[in-house]
Scaffold this motif. Structure first.
Motif, PDB file in Angstrom:
ATOM      1  N   TYR A   1      99.768  75.763   1.625  1.00 36.41           N
ATOM      2  CA  TYR A   1      98.593  74.901   1.582  1.00 36.41           C
ATOM      3  C   TYR A   1      98.080  74.617   2.995  1.00 36.41           C
ATOM      4  CZ  TYR A   1      95.497  71.205  -0.113  1.00 36.41           C
ATOM      5  OH  TYR A   1      94.389  70.450  -0.423  1.00 36.41           O
ATOM      6  N   ALA A   2      98.996  74.357   3.912  1.00 37.81           N
ATOM      7  CA  ALA A   2      98.604  74.084   5.297  1.00 37.81           C
ATOM      8  C   ALA A   2      97.908  75.290   5.916  1.00 37.81           C
ATOM      9  CB  ALA A   2      99.830  73.700   6.115  1.00 37.81           C
ATOM     10  N   LYS A   3      98.440  76.487   5.687  1.00 40.00           N
ATOM     11  CA  LYS A   3      97.845  77.703   6.256  1.00 40.00           C
ATOM     12  C   LYS A   3      96.490  78.008   5.611  1.00 40.00           C
ATOM     13  CE  LYS A   3      98.843  82.535   7.347  1.00 40.00           C
ATOM     14  NZ  LYS A   3      97.477  82.988   6.989  1.00 40.00           N
ATOM     15  N   ALA A   4      96.420  77.888   4.273  1.00 38.32           N
ATOM     16  CA  ALA A   4      95.171  78.183   3.570  1.00 38.32           C
ATOM     17  C   ALA A   4      94.077  77.179   3.936  1.00 38.32           C
ATOM     18  CB  ALA A   4      95.410  78.189   2.067  1.00 38.32           C
ATOM     19  N   THR A   5      94.465  75.931   4.185  1.00 35.53           N
ATOM     20  CA  THR A   5      93.494  74.926   4.614  1.00 35.53           C
ATOM     21  C   THR A   5      92.954  75.271   5.992  1.00 35.53           C
ATOM     22  OG1 THR A   5      94.600  73.199   3.320  1.00 35.53           O
ATOM     23  CG2 THR A   5      93.154  72.476   5.101  1.00 35.53           C
ATOM     24  N   LYS A   6      93.839  75.682   6.866  1.00 34.71           N
ATOM     25  CA  LYS A   6      93.437  76.074   8.224  1.00 34.71           C
ATOM     26  C   LYS A   6      92.518  77.285   8.189  1.00 34.71           C
ATOM     27  CE  LYS A   6      95.380  77.268  12.731  1.00 34.71           C
ATOM     28  NZ  LYS A   6      96.631  77.497  13.509  1.00 34.71           N
ATOM     29  N   ASP A   7      92.776  78.218   7.275  1.00 31.62           N
ATOM     30  CA  ASP A   7      91.976  79.443   7.168  1.00 31.62           C
ATOM     31  C   ASP A   7      90.729  79.269   6.295  1.00 31.62           C
ATOM     32  OD1 ASP A   7      93.941  80.617   8.679  1.00 31.62           O
ATOM     33  OD2 ASP A   7      94.961  81.555   6.962  1.00 31.62           O
ATOM     34  N   ASN A   8      90.557  78.066   5.716  1.00 30.26           N
ATOM     35  CA  ASN A   8      89.447  77.809   4.796  1.00 30.26           C
ATOM     36  C   ASN A   8      89.418  78.801   3.635  1.00 30.26           C
ATOM     37  OD1 ASN A   8      88.288  75.591   6.245  1.00 30.26           O
ATOM     38  ND2 ASN A   8      87.459  77.059   7.735  1.00 30.26           N
ATOM     39  N   SER A   9      90.598  79.087   3.083  1.00 26.65           N
ATOM     40  CA  SER A   9      90.684  80.098   2.029  1.00 26.65           C
ATOM     41  C   SER A   9      91.150  79.540   0.685  1.00 26.65           C
ATOM     42  CB  SER A   9      91.647  81.212   2.459  1.00 26.65           C
ATOM     43  OG  SER A   9      92.950  80.702   2.710  1.00 26.65           O
ATOM     44  N   LEU A  10      91.300  78.225   0.567  1.00 26.82           N
ATOM     45  CA  LEU A  10      91.804  77.639  -0.667  1.00 26.82           C
ATOM     46  C   LEU A  10      90.913  77.960  -1.873  1.00 26.82           C
ATOM     47  CD1 LEU A  10      93.028  74.095   0.463  1.00 26.82           C
ATOM     48  CD2 LEU A  10      94.444  75.984  -0.344  1.00 26.82           C
ATOM     49  N   GLU A  11      89.599  77.982  -1.646  1.00 30.09           N
ATOM     50  CA  GLU A  11      88.674  78.211  -2.757  1.00 30.09           C
ATOM     51  C   GLU A  11      88.723  79.639  -3.285  1.00 30.09           C
ATOM     52  OE1 GLU A  11      86.533  79.131   1.048  1.00 30.09           O
ATOM     53  OE2 GLU A  11      87.822  77.515   0.317  1.00 30.09           O
ATOM     54  N   LYS A  12      89.442  80.518  -2.620  1.00 28.61           N
ATOM     55  CA  LYS A  12      89.513  81.915  -3.049  1.00 28.61           C
ATOM     56  C   LYS A  12      90.532  82.139  -4.163  1.00 28.61           C
ATOM     57  CE  LYS A  12      88.318  83.743   1.545  1.00 28.61           C
ATOM     58  NZ  LYS A  12      88.788  84.622   2.658  1.00 28.61           N
ATOM     59  N   TYR A  13      91.406  81.137  -4.395  1.00 24.52           N
ATOM     60  CA  TYR A  13      92.532  81.347  -5.310  1.00 24.52           C
ATOM     61  C   TYR A  13      92.311  80.668  -6.651  1.00 24.52           C
ATOM     62  CZ  TYR A  13      94.653  82.750  -0.926  1.00 24.52           C
ATOM     63  OH  TYR A  13      94.900  83.378   0.274  1.00 24.52           O
ATOM     64  N   ALA A  14      92.740  81.356  -7.702  1.00 21.31           N
ATOM     65  CA  ALA A  14      92.679  80.805  -9.061  1.00 21.31           C
ATOM     66  C   ALA A  14      94.039  80.291  -9.501  1.00 21.31           C
ATOM     67  CB  ALA A  14      92.189  81.861 -10.043  1.00 21.31           C
ATOM     68  N   VAL A  15      95.106  81.008  -9.090  1.00 24.51           N
ATOM     69  CA  VAL A  15      96.472  80.647  -9.468  1.00 24.51           C
ATOM     70  C   VAL A  15      97.379  80.766  -8.254  1.00 24.51           C
ATOM     71  CG1 VAL A  15      98.445  81.143 -10.967  1.00 24.51           C
ATOM     72  CG2 VAL A  15      96.120  81.481 -11.831  1.00 24.51           C
ATOM     73  N   VAL A  16      98.205  79.771  -8.052  1.00 26.79           N
ATOM     74  CA  VAL A  16      99.239  79.797  -7.019  1.00 26.79           C
ATOM     75  C   VAL A  16     100.580  79.663  -7.729  1.00 26.79           C
ATOM     76  CG1 VAL A  16     100.201  78.680  -4.981  1.00 26.79           C
ATOM     77  CG2 VAL A  16      97.710  78.778  -5.295  1.00 26.79           C
ATOM     78  N   SER A  17     101.405  80.688  -7.636  1.00 24.02           N
ATOM     79  CA  SER A  17     102.669  80.698  -8.372  1.00 24.02           C
ATOM     80  C   SER A  17     103.851  80.432  -7.450  1.00 24.02           C
ATOM     81  CB  SER A  17     102.862  82.048  -9.077  1.00 24.02           C
ATOM     82  OG  SER A  17     104.095  82.053  -9.767  1.00 24.02           O
ATOM     83  N   LEU A  18     104.708  79.498  -7.896  1.00 25.93           N
ATOM     84  CA  LEU A  18     105.929  79.160  -7.151  1.00 25.93           C
ATOM     85  C   LEU A  18     107.174  79.578  -7.934  1.00 25.93           C
ATOM     86  CD1 LEU A  18     104.935  75.494  -6.159  1.00 25.93           C
ATOM     87  CD2 LEU A  18     104.445  77.608  -4.912  1.00 25.93           C
ATOM     88  N   GLU A  19     106.981  80.413  -8.922  1.00 27.40           N
ATOM     89  CA  GLU A  19     108.065  80.768  -9.833  1.00 27.40           C
ATOM     90  C   GLU A  19     109.103  81.683  -9.208  1.00 27.40           C
ATOM     91  OE1 GLU A  19     106.311  81.417 -14.057  1.00 27.40           O
ATOM     92  OE2 GLU A  19     104.730  81.966 -12.619  1.00 27.40           O
ATOM     93  N   PHE A  20     108.710  82.390  -8.166  1.00 26.09           N
ATOM     94  CA  PHE A  20     109.596  83.401  -7.597  1.00 26.09           C
ATOM     95  C   PHE A  20     110.307  82.860  -6.363  1.00 26.09           C
ATOM     96  CE2 PHE A  20     105.815  85.306  -9.484  1.00 26.09           C
ATOM     97  CZ  PHE A  20     106.397  85.987 -10.524  1.00 26.09           C
TER      98      PHE A  20
END
Length: 239
Positions: free
Chosen positions: A211-230
């Protein structure tokens, strides 16, 4: 026989003190309750109000006001108040000026179940009914609600509430099935596939790094699903 006047005086004094105490206690017990004070401790958001407490007492115990102290059993009054589904604990006592004081701790909801039946999940993992007086702003739990998934949701909510960022931003938990939970965030369009409740610390640690990296890169809006299962990784699906 010589009289020990000191012992005699002391004995009389003790008898007088006992008598005065007994008389004072009798007068106190005969004093009528002139006022009832209901105090709610903790949060100001009331799931039960003073009028409801008074009504509960009248329905289950009878009128309290204008009855003498000796007619009232405090433990019984406490049990009557604690019988309400919104009350966690109640303490009842008399003041010297004839006031009956009740201090009430309400139950604390941490999640709200929206399904075939609607109710809160409280901070000890038990079901709590909704209130007509106040609606708590807590994460909404949807999907396949069972005893086991509620236990897991409680585990997730406890973790979320221990973290300031998660507590402010997670607004919902969706139960796909047992062992498969999905989180919804307040300001983001993506959902987070959490998987089960195992290794929550590692999963959220990885998520916060993403989240910290994606916020810095302004890329959060590009994702539909973020999986933490693995294990030890975050897998993202773009829109």
């Amino acid at each position: 026989m010589r009289v020990n006047w000191d012992i005699l005086k002391l004995s009389v004094l003790i008898l007088c003190v006992i008598g005065l105490y007994g008389f004072s206690d009798y007068r106190s017990n005969q004093r009528e309750v002139e006022e009832i004070s209901v105090n709610f401790l903790g949060d100001n958001d009331l799931f039960i109000d003073e009028a409801s407490v008074n009504k509960l007492l009248i329905q289950n115990y009878g009128s309290v006001k204008n009855r003498t102290k000796e007619q009232l059993v405090l433990n019984t009054i406490e049990k009557v108040i604690q019988s309400n589904d919104m009350v966690k604990k109640a303490q009842i006592y008399f003041t010297v000026d004839g006031k009956l004081v009740s201090k009430i701790v309400q139950r604390k909801p941490i999640g709200r179940i929206e399904g075939a039946s609607k109710f809160y999940l409280d901070d000890v993992g038990k079901r709590m009914p909704l209130s007509k007086h106040h609606s708590a702003r807590v994460p909404i739990i949807t999907g396949k609600i069972t005893g086991k998934t509620l236990e897991d949701a409680y585990t997730i909510l406890n973790y979320i509430n221990a973290d300031d960022f998660l507590r402010k931003n997670v607004i919902g938990i969706h139960v796909e099935e047992e062992g498969n939970y999905q989180l919804r965030f307040r300001m983001e369009n993506f959902v987070v596939n959490l998987g089960g409740v195992d290794n929550l610390n590692e999963k959220f640690k990885n998520f916060m790094a993403f989240y910290a990296k994606a916020t810095k890169d302004n890329s959060l809006e590009k994702y539909a699903v973020v999986s933490l299962e693995f294990n030890n990784q975050v897998v993202c699906t773009k829109i």
